[in-house]
Design a protein around this motif. Structure first.
Motif, PDB file in Angstrom:
ATOM      1  N   THR A  82       0.822  -1.213   0.000  1.00  0.00           N
ATOM      2  CA  THR A  82       0.000   0.000   0.000  1.00  0.00           C
ATOM      3  C   THR A  82       0.857   1.264   0.000  1.00  0.00           C
ATOM      4  O   THR A  82       0.399   2.320   0.423  1.00  0.00           O
ATOM      5  CB  THR A  82      -0.932   0.016   1.229  1.00  0.00           C
ATOM      6  OG1 THR A  82      -0.130   0.024   2.435  1.00  0.00           O
ATOM      7  CG2 THR A  82      -1.836  -1.209   1.250  1.00  0.00           C
ATOM      8  N   ARG A  83       2.098   1.152  -0.509  1.00  0.00           N
ATOM      9  CA  ARG A  83       3.008   2.289  -0.408  1.00  0.00           C
ATOM     10  C   ARG A  83       2.524   3.510  -1.186  1.00  0.00           C
ATOM     11  O   ARG A  83       2.794   4.646  -0.786  1.00  0.00           O
ATOM     12  CB  ARG A  83       4.412   1.893  -0.855  1.00  0.00           C
ATOM     13  CG  ARG A  83       4.551   1.396  -2.272  1.00  0.00           C
ATOM     14  CD  ARG A  83       5.965   0.864  -2.491  1.00  0.00           C
ATOM     15  NE  ARG A  83       6.198   0.392  -3.847  1.00  0.00           N
ATOM     16  CZ  ARG A  83       5.862  -0.813  -4.281  1.00  0.00           C
ATOM     17  NH1 ARG A  83       5.252  -1.653  -3.473  1.00  0.00           N
ATOM     18  NH2 ARG A  83       6.140  -1.167  -5.535  1.00  0.00           N
ATOM     19  N   ASP A  84       1.811   3.300  -2.294  1.00  0.00           N
ATOM     20  CA  ASP A  84       1.302   4.447  -3.046  1.00  0.00           C
ATOM     21  C   ASP A  84       0.282   5.228  -2.219  1.00  0.00           C
ATOM     22  O   ASP A  84       0.289   6.461  -2.195  1.00  0.00           O
ATOM     23  CB  ASP A  84       0.675   3.984  -4.355  1.00  0.00           C
ATOM     24  CG  ASP A  84       1.707   3.445  -5.333  1.00  0.00           C
ATOM     25  OD1 ASP A  84       2.892   3.813  -5.192  1.00  0.00           O
ATOM     26  OD2 ASP A  84       1.341   2.657  -6.216  1.00  0.00           O
ATOM     27  N   ARG A  85      -0.605   4.504  -1.530  1.00  0.00           N
ATOM     28  CA  ARG A  85      -1.594   5.174  -0.687  1.00  0.00           C
ATOM     29  C   ARG A  85      -0.929   5.826   0.524  1.00  0.00           C
ATOM     30  O   ARG A  85      -1.325   6.905   0.957  1.00  0.00           O
ATOM     31  CB  ARG A  85      -2.661   4.170  -0.235  1.00  0.00           C
ATOM     32  CG  ARG A  85      -3.723   3.898  -1.301  1.00  0.00           C
ATOM     33  CD  ARG A  85      -4.774   2.943  -0.805  1.00  0.00           C
ATOM     34  NE  ARG A  85      -4.290   1.572  -0.772  1.00  0.00           N
ATOM     35  CZ  ARG A  85      -4.988   0.532  -0.337  1.00  0.00           C
ATOM     36  NH1 ARG A  85      -6.207   0.726   0.147  1.00  0.00           N
ATOM     37  NH2 ARG A  85      -4.491  -0.673  -0.354  1.00  0.00           N
ATOM     38  N   LEU A  86       0.085   5.162   1.056  1.00  0.00           N
ATOM     39  CA  LEU A  86       0.819   5.756   2.179  1.00  0.00           C
ATOM     40  C   LEU A  86       1.492   7.057   1.756  1.00  0.00           C
ATOM     41  O   LEU A  86       1.502   8.038   2.496  1.00  0.00           O
ATOM     42  CB  LEU A  86       1.870   4.769   2.701  1.00  0.00           C
ATOM     43  CG  LEU A  86       1.385   3.615   3.579  1.00  0.00           C
ATOM     44  CD1 LEU A  86       2.552   2.685   3.902  1.00  0.00           C
ATOM     45  CD2 LEU A  86       0.777   4.157   4.865  1.00  0.00           C
TER      46      LEU A  86
ATOM     47  N   LEU B 276       0.714  10.644   3.321  1.00  0.00           N
ATOM     48  CA  LEU B 276       1.772  11.404   3.973  1.00  0.00           C
ATOM     49  C   LEU B 276       1.861  12.818   3.412  1.00  0.00           C
ATOM     50  O   LEU B 276       2.045  13.784   4.158  1.00  0.00           O
ATOM     51  CB  LEU B 276       3.108  10.673   3.802  1.00  0.00           C
ATOM     52  CG  LEU B 276       4.275  11.166   4.664  1.00  0.00           C
ATOM     53  CD1 LEU B 276       3.912  11.116   6.136  1.00  0.00           C
ATOM     54  CD2 LEU B 276       5.521  10.323   4.390  1.00  0.00           C
ATOM     55  N   VAL B 277       1.712  12.951   2.095  1.00  0.00           N
ATOM     56  CA  VAL B 277       1.698  14.292   1.486  1.00  0.00           C
ATOM     57  C   VAL B 277       0.532  15.096   2.035  1.00  0.00           C
ATOM     58  O   VAL B 277       0.659  16.287   2.351  1.00  0.00           O
ATOM     59  CB  VAL B 277       1.605  14.191  -0.048  1.00  0.00           C
ATOM     60  CG1 VAL B 277       1.390  15.573  -0.668  1.00  0.00           C
ATOM     61  CG2 VAL B 277       2.875  13.553  -0.613  1.00  0.00           C
ATOM     62  N   GLY B 278      -0.628  14.438   2.178  1.00  0.00           N
ATOM     63  CA  GLY B 278      -1.803  15.127   2.691  1.00  0.00           C
ATOM     64  C   GLY B 278      -1.644  15.593   4.131  1.00  0.00           C
ATOM     65  O   GLY B 278      -2.277  16.576   4.535  1.00  0.00           O
ATOM     66  N   VAL B 279      -0.795  14.924   4.896  1.00  0.00           N
ATOM     67  CA  VAL B 279      -0.566  15.332   6.289  1.00  0.00           C
ATOM     68  C   VAL B 279       0.546  16.371   6.382  1.00  0.00           C
ATOM     69  O   VAL B 279       0.429  17.375   7.093  1.00  0.00           O
ATOM     70  CB  VAL B 279      -0.219  14.098   7.155  1.00  0.00           C
ATOM     71  CG1 VAL B 279       0.248  14.536   8.549  1.00  0.00           C
ATOM     72  CG2 VAL B 279      -1.426  13.182   7.268  1.00  0.00           C
ATOM     73  N   VAL B 280       1.644  16.132   5.662  1.00  0.00           N
ATOM     74  CA  VAL B 280       2.823  17.003   5.788  1.00  0.00           C
ATOM     75  C   VAL B 280       2.586  18.383   5.187  1.00  0.00           C
ATOM     76  O   VAL B 280       2.999  19.395   5.759  1.00  0.00           O
ATOM     77  CB  VAL B 280       4.045  16.326   5.126  1.00  0.00           C
ATOM     78  CG1 VAL B 280       5.232  17.293   5.094  1.00  0.00           C
ATOM     79  CG2 VAL B 280       4.410  15.057   5.882  1.00  0.00           C
ATOM     80  N   ALA B 281       1.942  18.458   4.031  1.00  0.00           N
ATOM     81  CA  ALA B 281       1.761  19.756   3.366  1.00  0.00           C
ATOM     82  C   ALA B 281       0.989  20.753   4.237  1.00  0.00           C
ATOM     83  O   ALA B 281       1.446  21.890   4.419  1.00  0.00           O
ATOM     84  CB  ALA B 281       1.071  19.557   2.015  1.00  0.00           C
ATOM     85  N   PRO B 282      -0.171  20.399   4.809  1.00  0.00           N
ATOM     86  CA  PRO B 282      -0.871  21.347   5.688  1.00  0.00           C
ATOM     87  C   PRO B 282      -0.056  21.703   6.937  1.00  0.00           C
ATOM     88  O   PRO B 282      -0.074  22.853   7.395  1.00  0.00           O
ATOM     89  CB  PRO B 282      -2.161  20.614   6.058  1.00  0.00           C
ATOM     90  CG  PRO B 282      -2.350  19.600   4.995  1.00  0.00           C
ATOM     91  CD  PRO B 282      -0.979  19.177   4.594  1.00  0.00           C
TER      92      PRO B 282
ATOM     93  N   HIS C 147       7.413  15.998  -3.890  1.00  0.00           N
ATOM     94  CA  HIS C 147       8.702  15.587  -4.437  1.00  0.00           C
ATOM     95  C   HIS C 147       9.580  14.959  -3.351  1.00  0.00           C
ATOM     96  O   HIS C 147      10.224  13.920  -3.584  1.00  0.00           O
ATOM     97  CB  HIS C 147       9.419  16.801  -5.053  1.00  0.00           C
ATOM     98  CG  HIS C 147      10.825  16.513  -5.500  1.00  0.00           C
ATOM     99  ND1 HIS C 147      11.103  15.767  -6.624  1.00  0.00           N
ATOM    100  CD2 HIS C 147      12.028  16.858  -4.948  1.00  0.00           C
ATOM    101  CE1 HIS C 147      12.413  15.672  -6.766  1.00  0.00           C
ATOM    102  NE2 HIS C 147      12.991  16.320  -5.765  1.00  0.00           N
ATOM    103  N   ARG C 148       9.594  15.568  -2.166  1.00  0.00           N
ATOM    104  CA  ARG C 148      10.422  15.041  -1.080  1.00  0.00           C
ATOM    105  C   ARG C 148       9.889  13.699  -0.577  1.00  0.00           C
ATOM    106  O   ARG C 148      10.657  12.780  -0.291  1.00  0.00           O
ATOM    107  CB  ARG C 148      10.511  16.048   0.062  1.00  0.00           C
ATOM    108  CG  ARG C 148      11.416  17.240  -0.250  1.00  0.00           C
ATOM    109  CD  ARG C 148      11.565  18.167   0.935  1.00  0.00           C
ATOM    110  NE  ARG C 148      12.561  19.200   0.676  1.00  0.00           N
ATOM    111  CZ  ARG C 148      13.856  19.065   0.908  1.00  0.00           C
ATOM    112  NH1 ARG C 148      14.313  17.923   1.398  1.00  0.00           N
ATOM    113  NH2 ARG C 148      14.699  20.039   0.657  1.00  0.00           N
ATOM    114  N   VAL C 149       8.586  13.593  -0.451  1.00  0.00           N
ATOM    115  CA  VAL C 149       7.995  12.334   0.006  1.00  0.00           C
ATOM    116  C   VAL C 149       8.259  11.223  -1.010  1.00  0.00           C
ATOM    117  O   VAL C 149       8.590  10.091  -0.652  1.00  0.00           O
ATOM    118  CB  VAL C 149       6.480  12.503   0.255  1.00  0.00           C
ATOM    119  CG1 VAL C 149       5.821  11.146   0.513  1.00  0.00           C
ATOM    120  CG2 VAL C 149       6.241  13.434   1.443  1.00  0.00           C
ATOM    121  N   GLU C 150       8.120  11.546  -2.299  1.00  0.00           N
ATOM    122  CA  GLU C 150       8.414  10.565  -3.344  1.00  0.00           C
ATOM    123  C   GLU C 150       9.885  10.147  -3.283  1.00  0.00           C
ATOM    124  O   GLU C 150      10.207   8.959  -3.456  1.00  0.00           O
ATOM    125  CB  GLU C 150       8.103  11.150  -4.724  1.00  0.00           C
ATOM    126  CG  GLU C 150       6.600  11.285  -5.007  1.00  0.00           C
ATOM    127  CD  GLU C 150       6.329  11.991  -6.330  1.00  0.00           C
ATOM    128  OE1 GLU C 150       7.306  12.511  -6.926  1.00  0.00           O
ATOM    129  OE2 GLU C 150       5.159  12.026  -6.749  1.00  0.00           O
TER     130      GLU C 150
END
Length: 338
Positions: free
Chosen positions: A177-181, A185-191, A213-216
């Motif tokens: 499930t790494r794509d969903r993770l 994670l982007v949805g949590v870190v960006a805000p 980009h950093r999360v990827e």
């Protein structure tokens, strides 16, 4: 990424309280008497073996960094890993709390991007759990077959087996499930980054695309390590050497005060005790000591004061040696944000 100094101070106060209660329960006078019986040359050997443990795990980290294209010398890797242990030992929740700071140290020392450094330390820490469960299983299997030591061995067995089952399951689910993770994670870190930028004028909040980009980059680095068999084998080999060094250090600490403990006792106690490192106390200080004493009393057949004295020697090397050395490394690296 500075340390939360108030949380650190509160953590050390909690650890001091836990250690004080522990000393009271085992008996301060009995503890001091047991420590007075320690043979200095053997106690010095505990420090030497603890240094071997630190070097072995530093080489495991160096192996992972090499796979990610961040070459670093063995000596520099050892110094940096001392700094990593310092970060783990002064922040609540041990490795979980220290990894963001550790990644900053590694990125500056290895001249690599932060997300690559974070992936390296996260991968190295995760790989460290693999041999710990195997070593613990060897110990509990020996005791289960040869000796009946009661409920505490059952608890230790349950803890080791739970880790042995949970780790591969969590790793498998996370991988599938790494794509969903990654998206979550982007949805949590960006805000969170925007919130920090709003209230910290000197910090500029990164755009959502930059966060993505950093999360990827982090997940790509983890994938590189996870699919490199040579890196995995070498890192797990160094990690196993480090765990055996920790167990040897505990055995020598017991021997220093006149106890010839079964080898299986330390093979069980060390990995199970490490589980207490996830407590809110800095580096598990207080929690790990309590678990080690509780296990050594039945497994080694010794008194609580004798077990506590051995744990003081052992943890004096395993906790305080890298903490003191790592503090110097952090200062020398000039990481003033830590």
């Amino acid at each position: 990424m500075p340390l939360d100094r108030r949380a650190t101070v509160a953590g050390f106060l909690g650890a001091a309280l836990a250690l004080g209660v522990l000393a009271y329960l085992v008996g301060v006078e009995d503890l001091l008497f047991a420590l007075s019986m320690a043979r200095t040359p053997v106690a010095a050997g505990v420090l030497v073996v603890a240094a071997l443990w630190m070097v072995a795990w530093a080489l495991a980290l160096r192996t992972v960094l090499g796979a990610l294209g961040a070459a670093i010398s063995p000596w520099r890797a050892t110094a940096v890993y001392a700094g990593v242990l310092f970060a783990n030992n002064v922040t609540p929740f041990g490795q979980a709390g220290g990894e963001p700071v550790s990644a900053l140290l590694i990125s500056e020392a290895a001249s690599t991007e932060y997300e690559t450094a974070l992936a390296a330390i996260a991968s190295a820490d995760s790989l460290n759990f693999v041999p710990s469960t195997a070593i613990g299983l060897v110990g509990v299997t020996y005791f289960s077959v040869t000796v009946a030591v009661g409920d505490r061995l059952q608890v230790a067995t349950a803890a080791v087996v739970a880790l042995a089952v949970a780790l591969p399951v969590v790793a498998y689910i996370g991988w599938r499930t790494r794509d969903r993770l990654e998206a979550a994670l982007v949805g949590v870190v960006a805000p969170a980054a925007r919130l920090v930028g709003r209230y910290a004028p000197r910090l500029e909040a990164p755009a959502r695309s930059a966060v993505r980009h950093r999360v990827e980059g982090f997940f790509e680095a983890v994938e590189v390590v996870g699919t490199d068999r040579r890196t995995l084998l070498a890192a797990v080999g160094f990690s196993t050497l480090g765990w055996l060094a920790q167990a040897t250090a505990l055995w020598l600490a017991l021997y220093a005060i006149g106890v010839v403990a079964p080898v299986a006792a330390v093979l069980v106690a060390v990995p199970v005790g490490a589980i207490a490192g996830v407590t809110p106390l800095p580096g598990g200080l207080g929690g790990i000591e309590a678990v080690l004493i509780a296990l050594l009393v039945p497994l080694a057949g010794i008194s609580a004061a004798t077990a506590a004295a051995a744990v003081v020697l052992h943890r004096g090397a395993i906790y305080w040696l890298p903490t003191l050395l790592g503090g110097g490394v952090v200062s020398a690296l000039g990481v003033d944000r830590v």
